[in-house]
Design an enzyme around this catalytic site. Structure first.
Site, mmCIF file in Angstrom:
data_model
loop_
_atom_site.group_PDB
_atom_site.id
_atom_site.type_symbol
_atom_site.label_atom_id
_atom_site.label_comp_id
_atom_site.label_asym_id
_atom_site.label_seq_id
_atom_site.Cartn_x
_atom_site.Cartn_y
_atom_site.Cartn_z
ATOM 1 N N ASP A 126 0.844 -1.206 0.000
ATOM 2 C CA ASP A 126 0.000 0.000 0.000
ATOM 3 C C ASP A 126 0.874 1.249 0.000
ATOM 4 O O ASP A 126 1.721 1.433 0.877
ATOM 5 C CB ASP A 126 -0.930 0.003 1.216
ATOM 6 C CG ASP A 126 -2.077 0.994 1.054
ATOM 7 O OD1 ASP A 126 -1.833 2.136 0.597
ATOM 8 O OD2 ASP A 126 -3.218 0.630 1.384
ATOM 9 N N SER A 128 -6.934 4.456 -1.426
ATOM 10 C CA SER A 128 -6.851 2.994 -1.408
ATOM 11 C C SER A 128 -8.200 2.327 -1.642
ATOM 12 O O SER A 128 -8.256 1.129 -1.883
ATOM 13 C CB SER A 128 -6.298 2.508 -0.069
ATOM 14 O OG SER A 128 -4.981 2.940 0.080
ATOM 15 N N HIS A 176 -9.995 -2.148 6.675
ATOM 16 C CA HIS A 176 -9.426 -0.973 6.005
ATOM 17 C C HIS A 176 -9.686 -1.075 4.496
ATOM 18 O O HIS A 176 -10.035 -2.131 3.986
ATOM 19 C CB HIS A 176 -7.926 -0.884 6.311
ATOM 20 C CG HIS A 176 -7.405 0.512 6.367
ATOM 21 N ND1 HIS A 176 -6.328 0.944 5.634
ATOM 22 C CD2 HIS A 176 -7.829 1.579 7.080
ATOM 23 C CE1 HIS A 176 -6.106 2.226 5.898
ATOM 24 N NE2 HIS A 176 -6.995 2.633 6.766
ATOM 25 N N SER A 186 -8.100 -1.265 1.518
ATOM 26 C CA SER A 186 -7.576 -2.241 0.547
ATOM 27 C C SER A 186 -8.157 -3.639 0.766
ATOM 28 O O SER A 186 -8.722 -4.221 -0.166
ATOM 29 C CB SER A 186 -6.046 -2.323 0.585
ATOM 30 O OG SER A 186 -5.458 -1.067 0.668
ATOM 31 N N GLU A 233 -1.592 -7.953 1.735
ATOM 32 C CA GLU A 233 -1.233 -6.531 1.734
ATOM 33 C C GLU A 233 -0.191 -6.182 2.795
ATOM 34 O O GLU A 233 -0.350 -6.501 3.976
ATOM 35 C CB GLU A 233 -2.477 -5.668 1.991
ATOM 36 C CG GLU A 233 -2.131 -4.186 1.936
ATOM 37 C CD GLU A 233 -3.204 -3.260 2.497
ATOM 38 O OE1 GLU A 233 -3.306 -2.138 1.990
ATOM 39 O OE2 GLU A 233 -3.928 -3.645 3.438
ATOM 40 N N ASP A 272 2.063 2.601 3.625
ATOM 41 C CA ASP A 272 1.232 3.786 3.407
ATOM 42 C C ASP A 272 1.052 4.616 4.676
ATOM 43 O O ASP A 272 1.255 5.831 4.656
ATOM 44 C CB ASP A 272 -0.132 3.331 2.884
ATOM 45 C CG ASP A 272 -1.075 4.488 2.656
ATOM 46 O OD1 ASP A 272 -0.822 5.263 1.710
ATOM 47 O OD2 ASP A 272 -2.052 4.626 3.414
ATOM 48 N N HIS A 291 2.212 8.535 5.467
ATOM 49 C CA HIS A 291 1.275 9.608 5.844
ATOM 50 C C HIS A 291 1.786 10.398 7.047
ATOM 51 O O HIS A 291 1.469 11.572 7.211
ATOM 52 C CB HIS A 291 -0.102 9.032 6.166
ATOM 53 C CG HIS A 291 -0.920 8.692 4.960
ATOM 54 N ND1 HIS A 291 -1.221 9.607 3.978
ATOM 55 C CD2 HIS A 291 -1.507 7.529 4.570
ATOM 56 C CE1 HIS A 291 -1.961 9.015 3.041
ATOM 57 N NE2 HIS A 291 -2.142 7.763 3.376
ATOM 58 N N ASP A 306 -1.088 0.286 -4.782
ATOM 59 C CA ASP A 306 -2.358 0.903 -5.178
ATOM 60 C C ASP A 306 -2.133 2.319 -5.705
ATOM 61 O O ASP A 306 -2.818 2.783 -6.606
ATOM 62 C CB ASP A 306 -3.379 0.882 -4.039
ATOM 63 C CG ASP A 306 -2.813 1.286 -2.690
ATOM 64 O OD1 ASP A 306 -1.599 1.575 -2.595
ATOM 65 O OD2 ASP A 306 -3.582 1.301 -1.713
ATOM 66 N N HIS A 359 -1.001 10.990 -0.830
ATOM 67 C CA HIS A 359 -0.623 10.071 -1.902
ATOM 68 C C HIS A 359 -0.057 10.849 -3.082
ATOM 69 O O HIS A 359 -0.209 12.074 -3.148
ATOM 70 C CB HIS A 359 -1.859 9.300 -2.385
ATOM 71 C CG HIS A 359 -2.485 8.463 -1.318
ATOM 72 N ND1 HIS A 359 -3.724 7.897 -1.435
ATOM 73 C CD2 HIS A 359 -2.025 8.084 -0.104
ATOM 74 C CE1 HIS A 359 -4.011 7.209 -0.348
ATOM 75 N NE2 HIS A 359 -3.003 7.311 0.488
HETATM 76 ZN ZN LIG Z 1 -3.019 6.205 2.290
#
Ligand SMILES: [Zn+2]
Ligand SMILES: *[C@@H]1O[C@H](CO)[C@@H](O)[C@H](O)[C@H]1NC(C)=O
Ligand SMILES: *[C@@H]1O[C@H](CO)[C@@H](O)[C@H](O)[C@H]1NC(C)=O
Length: 527
Positions: free
Chosen positions: A94, A138, A201, A203, A354, A359, A363, A400, A479
């Site tokens: 991710d 995502s 979540h 994904s 995943e 990810d 962030h 993703d 992203h």
């Molecule tokens: Zn994200």
């Protein structure tokens, strides 16, 4: 530019930089000055390992000529694999943009190293935009790479016309699009989902949910948006009782809080009085539930039909936050268990795995954690390759979407990647090799009172939770919209070359596996 002038300029640059002063800007019309500054010959930093770096023959032509020949030989040795993929494994890093896995090579020995998936024979680029956004999330991307259609930002498993947070549209069955997990199960195969995030979540939810808002992970969140009387089913409910979720053979991740009412479990966030984990266990005595690494290891797979593993109230901890005695399994351990379990079906399986915390680390501008999670992700892919055969298993590895993550500043080979780069900003303060276009760390690195940048090397100390510099202040780093790589191995992996839309991915997987429910079906040659 004359050689003398270039040499003079380099010498000047070196002198000026060693005094940690920046040069005055070039005159806009002075092409030569501007050219030389764009690619300066910067002195090595004492803190880098540049002086120690042995080039191991890389400074000879033969090294590169041999390397080129070897690569071509390897390509010739490959034969097109047009067998039928009994099993399909989709790995998702991710937020693992190309800058992320390129930079993470530093942690496995250097730029010249390859991650397990970077050794796959076929690669392509996936265009990740959603119907309504250039830079996606995502949720809509999961709809694309699992269900085969592009969707609106924030929506999961619903067709493109559905806007985010549209409660009524979520209820309409005609809006639902199904993932390749269902296509596989309809063909008699088993399916599973493994993640290091909450299993509710965005994904992982793409495997089994249909919902117009990725944040509707439990009923409390749905009711807050759609009203107390709404019929919209939250994501956790859809995992346990939904058309696809209730048939999945294996589900592993975090997110226990979304499955249990707050009155039944202190950290629970449901408000409908349900304990969905109990409900899952009551459906069948062969529905196993595990909550720790020990329970997972001790599970007798022969005795169970389905496995639900929930190892945390929310996301699993970052790998660097755990130790060898952790009660939380690693992504590699979950992957091994999942493949062992699903392999029992003679007709094969589809599994989605995943590495979800690459990810979340980005962030928060936690570059160390993001890159370490990438290394962990690669270990899981290596395990899957070891446990399966290219003859009957297609493995696809992708991301993703990307992040605003930058890897720059002309660092020397052998550089300490979490340190400064030689590039010297005009404010004469150090420049870090890794940084972000935006994120919460802006004020950590920028003194907004005196309007000056702080020296980042006094802030980044070596802690796993070190933040890295962000250019603009945003609550969370965002992203990125650049294409992400796709790596494929096994039957029909050659289909995955080229530049294509992200929603093409499940159609190519379905093709390789002869899943007739996919929009693309097999040709007779592959039947
Ligand atoms: Zn994200
Ligand atoms: C949603 O559906 C209900 C029941 O059909 C209807 O009363 C309501 O007006 C709809 N809401 C929207 C926003 O369309
Ligand atoms: C609830 O959450 C807190 C804080 O994360 C944690 O310390 C505690 O162990 C959790 N309770 C249970 C029963 O897991």
């Amino acid at each position: 530019m004359t050689l003398t002038r270039r040499a003079l300029l380099s010498a000047t640059l070196a002198f000026v930089l060693s005094a940690t002063l920046a040069l005055p800007p070039c005159d806009r019309d002075d092409e030569d000055c501007r050219d030389s500054r764009m690619h300066p010959d910067l002195p090595a930093l004492p803190q880098g390992r540049a002086e120690l770096r042995k080039y191991d023959g890389e400074d000879t032509n033969d090294y590169w000529l041999d390397q080129g020949k070897e690569f071509i030989k390897m390509k010739f040795a490959e034969t097109l694999n047009t067998k039928k993929a009994k099993n399909v494994i989709l790995f998702l890093g991710d937020g693992m943009g190309v800058t992320t896995h390129s930079a993470a090579r530093n942690l496995i020995g250097g730029e010249e190293k390859y991650f397990s998936f970077e050794k796959f024979p076929y690669t392509g680029l996936s265009k990740t935009y959603s119907i309504d956004r250039t830079v996606p999330d995502s949720a809509n991307t999961a709809t694309a790479y699992l269900c085969g259609v592009k969707a609106m930002y924030g929506t999961i498993g619903l067709s493109g016309g559905v806007e985010r947070e549209d409660c009524n549209a979520t209820l309409s069955a005609q809006n639902q699009v199904f993932s390749i997990a269902k296509w596989a199960m309809d063909a008699g195969k088993s399916a599973g989902v493994v993640t290091t995030t909450r299993i509710t979540h965005a994904s992982p939810a793409g495997v089994y949910a249909h919902i117009a808002e990725r944040d509707w992970e439990d009923d409390s969140e749905v009711k807050a948006s759609c009203g107390a009387e709404t019929q919209v089913q939250d994501i956790a409910y859809q995992l346990i009782h939904g058309e696809v979720g209730s048939k999945l053979s294996l589900m592993m991740g975090g997110g226990k809080r979304h499955f249990v009412d707050s009155k039944l479990y202190a950290n629970g966030t449901r408000s409908d009085g349900r304990n969905l984990i109990d409900e899952y266990q009551k459906l069948s005595a062969k529905n196993a539930f595990v909550e720790s690494r020990t329970e997972l290891n001790n599970l007798n797979l022969e005795e169970v039909e389905r496995v639900l593993g929930i190892f945390s109230d929310t996301h699993l901890k970052y790998h660097l936050e755990t130790d060898a005695n952790s009660l939380q399994p690693t992504l590699e351990e979950m992957t091994r268990k999942a493949i062992e379990f699903l392999s029992r079906n003679e007709k094969g399986y589809f599994i989605f795995i995943e590495g979800g915390r690459i990810d979340t680390a980005h962030h928060d501008t936690y570059a160390r954690l993001a890159l370490d999670e990438t290394v962990e992700f690669s270990k899981a892919v290596a395990a899957a390759r070891e446990l399966t055969s290219e003859d009957d298993t297609l493995i696809v590895v992708t991301a993703d979407h990307s992040h605003s993550f930058s890897y720059s500043g002309y660092p020397y080979r052998g550089n300490y990647i979490f340190g400064r780069a030689p590039a010297t900003p005009v404010d004469s303060k150090p420049y870090m090799t890794l940084s972000y276009a935006n994120g919460p760390s802006y004020e950590t690195f920028y003194d907004t009172v005196n309007k000056v940048r702080r020296d980042p090397t006094t802030i980044i100390t070596g802690d796993i939770h070190d933040e890295f510099p962000a250019t603009a202040p945003l609550d969370y780093e965002t992203h990125g919209g650049d294409d992400v790589a796709v790596f494929a191995l096994g039957p029909w992996s050659h289909l995955f070359t080229g530049v294509y839309e992200q929603n093409t991915i499940p159609h190519m997987m379905a093709y390789s596996s002869c899943l007739s429910d996919g929009l693309t079906s097999c040709s007779s040659s592959n039947a």
